[in-house]
Every structure is written in C-alpha cells, then in structure tokens.
Design a protein around this motif. Structure first.
Motif, short mmCIF file in Angstrom:
data_model
loop_
_atom_site.label_atom_id
_atom_site.label_comp_id
_atom_site.label_asym_id
_atom_site.label_seq_id
_atom_site.Cartn_x
_atom_site.Cartn_y
_atom_site.Cartn_z
N ARG A 10 0.82 -1.21 0.00
CA ARG A 10 0.00 0.00 0.00
C ARG A 10 0.86 1.26 0.00
N GLU A 11 1.90 1.27 0.84
CA GLU A 11 2.77 2.45 0.91
C GLU A 11 3.50 2.67 -0.42
N GLN A 12 3.93 1.57 -1.04
CA GLN A 12 4.62 1.70 -2.32
C GLN A 12 3.67 2.22 -3.40
N ALA A 13 2.42 1.73 -3.36
CA ALA A 13 1.43 2.20 -4.32
C ALA A 13 1.15 3.68 -4.13
N GLU A 14 1.07 4.11 -2.87
CA GLU A 14 0.83 5.53 -2.60
C GLU A 14 2.01 6.38 -3.04
N ALA A 15 3.23 5.86 -2.84
CA ALA A 15 4.42 6.59 -3.30
C ALA A 15 4.44 6.69 -4.82
N ASP A 16 4.07 5.60 -5.49
CA ASP A 16 4.03 5.62 -6.95
C ASP A 16 2.98 6.61 -7.45
#
Length: 309
Positions: A79-85
């Motif tokens: 989730r955090e990686q998706a939000e960063a992307d």
C-alpha cells in the motif's frame, strides 16, 4: 495610393488586436504558472513524505516489527509503495503541465517581441492616412480608410473566435471521454461489489483510466479558459474530478466500496456540470462569431459600394 494605405491598415489593425490579446494571455499564463508551481511544490513534499513511509517500513524499525507481528507487513508495504508511486505520478503530471505552460509563455513572449514595432507601424500608417486625406479630401476616402481598420479588427477577432471554438470542441471531447471512463469505472465497481471486493484488493487499476481522462480534461479546460479570455468570454467551467482515491486504514476495511462509489458519483456529477457549461460556452462563441461575420460582411458591402460609386 489609397489601396496601399487601406491594405496596411487592415493588416496592422489585425496585428494590433493580436498583440492586445497576447498581452492578456501572457498575464493569464503568468497567473496559472505561479499557481501550478505552488501546487507542484506541495506535490513534491507529499511524494517525499510517501517515500519516507516506504523507507520506514523497509528499514529495521519498530514500525516494521509491529507490522510483521500483525502479519500485515507485505500488505502495508504494498500500500505504501502504491501511494508513493501515485504521488510520483502526480508530481510528474504537474511538472509536465508546468513545462507546457512555460513553453506557451515563451511562445507568447516571442510573438510579442515580433510584434513590438506594430504600434509604431500603425501610427505611421495613420499619419500616411491623414496626409492623404489632407491632400485629397473627401468623406468617401475617409470612410474607406476607417472601414479598413474595422475590417482588420473584425478579421483578427474571427481568428480568435475560431481558436476558442476549437478549444471548446477539444474540451467537450475530453469531458465526454472522462464521462465514459467514469461510467466504465462505475460498472466495474458494481461488479466488484457483487464479487465481494475481489477486483479491488489494492487500488483498482480500472480507476487509472479515470485519472488520465480527468487530467486531459483539466488541460483542455485550462486552454479553453485562456482562449475565452482572449475574446472576453471567460467564465467558470466547473470542477474537473481528480483521480479516484483508494481508501486506506479503517476506511479500507469497512467502507472501501461505498467511498469509491461516492467519489465516482460526485465525479460524474461534476463532469456533467462541466459538460453543460462548456456546451453553453461553445454556443456563445458560435453566436459571437456569427455576429462578427455579419459585421464583417456589412463592412465589405459598404466598402464595395464606396469603391463602385
């Protein structure tokens, strides 16, 4: 002699109007550039925060230990990686729009530089006109030269209205595509509900089409606003929805589908409102263009009458 003066006045009157419009456009571009630059700065800060969240989970830290103990490390990292992307995408999109505005500013500045001598050339043409009238006299000659100035401005206004009409058509097309993407997303979200959320474990990929279409519609509306400013028809064009956000935390657990549905409904309502506003603007531009064409035809008819009697 009079034909030469007349043709110069037609050309220079049109260029003078173009320069006036470009100065207004440049001021509008300056305003939008400043607003967007501030927005991009905020997006960069948001992206930096998202990257820190990813780094926090990647590092050996209490956050990672607690996430691992809950058995949710992989999910939280995803989730955090998706939000960063997503944040990185918003920054790239904002920077692209900022670069486009800057490029247009530079093009306007270059054109204004090329037109810098137009006021002096127009003044010289007016001097020639006055000398010719003093030497030849006659109200007919004076009226012919006045008609030349009016025709030049009318022709320049018609060009600007044509550009505004093209921008309105582009905005209508972009909003229509946005509405189509929202309809597709709504249908898929309904299917997701029936399958118990199986299609949207993470942020649904089918929402990306909405984000792209919204971004394109936003760019088209911004260009339309500039074109409308040039012809004195600027007005609010509604709110274009942004990308649909995937809820997280407790919202993701209990209210995910409901919140996405609410966003889609609100976005569809906003898109419909913008479509109506832009359609109204398109009609206004067409009516204005028709009025200017009628005026230009009358000027041409009067000129023809003066030249043949």
């Amino acid at each position: 002699m009079i034909e030469n003066i007349e043709s110069r006045l037609v050309e220079l009157a049109g260029l003078l109007r173009e320069a006036e419009s470009l100065r207004g456009r440049h001021a509008e571009l300056d305003r939008r550039h400043a607003e967007l630059a501030a927005a991009v700065a905020e997006l960069r800060q948001s992206w930096a925060g998202e990257l820190r969240d990813v780094e926090r989970l990647e590092s050996v830290s209490l956050s990672r230990v607690l996430a691992a103990l809950r058995g949710a490390y992989a999910e939280e990292m995803s989730r955090e990686q998706a939000e960063a992307d997503a944040a990185r995408y918003r920054v790239a999109e904002g920077e692209s729009r900022l670069a486009a505005i800057q490029a247009e500013r530079e093009a306007v500045e270059a054109r204004l530089t090329a037109l810098a001598d137009v006021p002096a050339r127009f003044a010289a043409a007016i001097d020639d006109k006055e000398r010719h009238l003093l030497g030849n006299g006659g109200p007919q000659v004076a009226r012919l030269l006045a008609l030349a100035e009016e025709r030049g401005r009318a022709e320049a206004e018609l060009r600007e209205l044509h550009e505004a009409g093209m921008a309105a058509d582009a905005a209508l097309g972009a909003l229509g595509e946005l509405r189509r993407q929202l309809g597709l997303a709504s249908s898929r979200q309904t299917t997701d509900n029936l399958l118990g959320g199986a299609l949207s474990v993470a942020r649904p990929s089918w929402l990306d089409g909405v984000g792209w279409a919204a971004s394109n519609a936003d760019r088209c509306l911004a260009m339309l606003h500039i074109e409308l400013t040039d012809v004195g028809l600027a007005q609010p064009l509604g709110n274009v929805p942004r990308a649909i956000a995937r809820p997280d935390g407790l919202q993701a657990v209990f209210f995910s589908n409901m919140l996405i549905r609410e966003q889609l409904t609100r976005a569809s309502r906003d898109a419909d409102a913008s479509l109506q506003l832009v359609a109204g603007v398109r009609r206004d531009v067409a009516l204005r263009a028709e009025a200017v064409r009628t005026r230009w035809s009358a000027l041409q008819s009067e000129r023809h009458h003066l030249m043949t009697t």
